[in-house]
Write a protein that holds these residues in place. Structure first.
Motif, PDB file in Angstrom:
ATOM      1  N   LEU A  98      30.096 -23.849  -7.661  1.00 39.22           N
ATOM      2  CA  LEU A  98      29.689 -23.630  -6.269  1.00 39.22           C
ATOM      3  C   LEU A  98      28.189 -23.837  -6.103  1.00 39.22           C
ATOM      4  O   LEU A  98      27.744 -24.497  -5.147  1.00 39.22           O
ATOM      5  N   THR A  99      27.401 -23.322  -7.029  1.00 44.01           N
ATOM      6  CA  THR A  99      25.937 -23.492  -6.949  1.00 44.01           C
ATOM      7  C   THR A  99      25.579 -24.983  -6.929  1.00 44.01           C
ATOM      8  O   THR A  99      24.749 -25.429  -6.126  1.00 44.01           O
ATOM      9  N   SER A 138      26.170 -30.449  -0.728  1.00 46.97           N
ATOM     10  CA  SER A 138      27.276 -30.412   0.238  1.00 46.97           C
ATOM     11  C   SER A 138      26.970 -31.099   1.578  1.00 46.97           C
ATOM     12  O   SER A 138      27.842 -31.707   2.177  1.00 46.97           O
ATOM     13  N   LYS A 139      25.703 -31.032   2.017  1.00 44.04           N
ATOM     14  CA  LYS A 139      25.358 -31.644   3.316  1.00 44.04           C
ATOM     15  C   LYS A 139      25.356 -33.171   3.253  1.00 44.04           C
ATOM     16  O   LYS A 139      25.394 -33.831   4.276  1.00 44.04           O
ATOM     17  N   GLN A 164      26.822 -26.618  -3.591  1.00 43.24           N
ATOM     18  CA  GLN A 164      26.036 -26.236  -2.405  1.00 43.24           C
ATOM     19  C   GLN A 164      24.789 -27.108  -2.233  1.00 43.24           C
ATOM     20  O   GLN A 164      24.365 -27.400  -1.128  1.00 43.24           O
ATOM     21  N   ASN A 185      33.079 -28.845   3.054  1.00 38.15           N
ATOM     22  CA  ASN A 185      33.511 -30.168   2.574  1.00 38.15           C
ATOM     23  C   ASN A 185      34.993 -30.182   2.225  1.00 38.15           C
ATOM     24  O   ASN A 185      35.587 -29.154   1.931  1.00 38.15           O
ATOM     25  N   LEU A 211      35.302 -22.845  -4.092  1.00 38.19           N
ATOM     26  CA  LEU A 211      34.682 -23.949  -3.345  1.00 38.19           C
ATOM     27  C   LEU A 211      35.203 -23.971  -1.906  1.00 38.19           C
ATOM     28  O   LEU A 211      34.442 -24.132  -0.949  1.00 38.19           O
ATOM     29  N   ASN A 234      33.691 -21.284   0.450  1.00 38.19           N
ATOM     30  CA  ASN A 234      32.248 -21.299   0.707  1.00 38.19           C
ATOM     31  C   ASN A 234      31.680 -22.614   1.220  1.00 38.19           C
ATOM     32  O   ASN A 234      30.492 -22.686   1.527  1.00 38.19           O
ATOM     33  N   LEU A 235      32.502 -23.653   1.272  1.00 32.77           N
ATOM     34  CA  LEU A 235      31.982 -24.965   1.684  1.00 32.77           C
ATOM     35  C   LEU A 235      32.818 -25.548   2.814  1.00 32.77           C
ATOM     36  O   LEU A 235      34.022 -25.269   2.912  1.00 32.77           O
TER      37      LEU A 235
END
Ligand code: FNR
Length: 328
Positions: free
Chosen positions: A91-92, A98-99, A95, A144, A138, A141-142
């Protein structure tokens, strides 16, 4: 991200950097995976906007090492593939990027000892709880699209059972490489076993294995998307109904590598694969690639060379024009 009748460039270490992804897209690839990047490496990176190239770079702290480079033009089709064995670390890393990418994919098929000994790649295939943990972390928290890529297990039934668990964990699509972990690349891909997964799942399946001609995209029955690795590595125009000569594709690849300032190790590796497949590394061209120390030296296009040597301003203008047409 839509997974319907898509032709997909597979993740390929040292090959799937920005120039190769753009090249594949230029010939018709709908979705383009980056090379696998290990989460440990990604979390050591900072995100930089590269004003000169018009790219977003992820650079290893304290070095100039660009671990991942992307640009706005590919934002809606690029997949960031990650190697991981830990949900929080995954996840780190995700993140950070992700954008800038359309989807995040977890590699669950790599048979290399480096991956397996780190609990990554194909090691995950025997740890369904960890797979669940990574995917749900994932997903929660995201924003995507989250996917993963697996290999076949020892029988169709066992593969289907794992595929169902992965579907339940919440991925948007599942890529299936039609080989088992111990299989060699020369062993034929088992499309019938991929078809069993397609039949068992409701999410889209991305079928992968032994697509060497445009017509092969149609041969994997039932799959909603088809993914190609070596067929694209050797000639990226496989994504186009009318294939170009590998020499033309090679020249275009080198041009893109110069424009996007590709890592020379990646450029050389990719060119060596192309040349070894169609020609020989023993011939002068192959030897020149092996010897070259930077991407400019690798440039094989005579006219580009002449332009650069005799008219640097014209050459720069060509680069700028090219960039403004694809990046704005
Ligand atoms: C690969 N493959 C691969 N798979 C993956 O999930 N992550 C990766 O980074 C890589 N790297 C890689 C590099 C190179 C040079 C090759 C040839 C392959 C495996 C690849 O994505 C694909 O699953 C297999 O090659 C099978 O597809 P083809 O080659 O039969 O179309």
């Amino acid at each position: 991200m839509e997974y319907k009748n898509k032709h997909v460039l597979a993740p390929m270490v040292r090959v799937g950097t920005l120039p190769f992804r753009l090249l594949a897209a230029q010939y018709g690839a709908d979705i383009t995976y980056g090379e696998e990047i290990i989460d440990h490496k990604m979390i050591k990176c900072d995100r930089h906007i590269n004003e000169y190239l018009g790219t977003t770079d992820f650079v290893e702290r304290g070095t100039q090492n660009v671990v991942f480079r992307t640009c706005p033009e590919e934002r809606n089709r690029v997949v960031f593939q990650m190697g991981t064995s830990n949900a929080v670390r995954a996840l780190t890393a995700a993140q950070l990027v992700s954008k800038d990418v359309a989807a995040i994919d977890i590699n669950m098929g790599c048979p290399k000892s480096f991956s397996i000994s780190g609990g990554m790649g194909a090691a995950l295939l025997s740890k369904p709880e960890l797979i669940h943990d990574i995917i749900t972390t994932l997903k929660r928290n995201l924003d995507n699209t989250i996917t993963c890529k697996i290999r076949l297990l020892k029988s169709s039934e066992v593969t289907v059972e794992l595929a169902r668990r992965i579907e339940k964990a919440g991925v948007s699509a599942l890529a299936v490489h039609g080989r088992r972990v111990p299989d060699r690349p020369r062993d034929p891909a088992k499309w019938d076993e991929i078809a069993d997964v397609v039949a068992a799942l409701s999410i889209p399946v991305i079928a992968n294995g032994d697509v060497f001609e445009y017509e092969d995209f149609e041969r994997i029955k039932g799959a909603t998307c088809v993914m190609v690795a070596r067929g694209a590595l050797w000639n990226a125009s496989i994504f186009s109904p009318s294939k170009s000569s590998w020499e033309d594709v090679k020249r275009e690849y080198v041009r893109q590598c110069i424009l996007w300032d590709n890592d020379v190790k990646s450029t050389k590796h990719t060119l060596k694969e192309m040349i070894a497949h169609y020609s020989s590394l023993e011939l002068p061209e192959g030897k020149a690639v092996i010897k070259s120390a930077n991407t400019e030296n690798v440039a094989l296009d005579e006219s580009d060379q002449q332009l650069r040597i005799h008219s640097p301003p014209l050459y720069m203008a060509q680069i700028l024009l090219y960039h403004s047409s694809i990046c704005i």
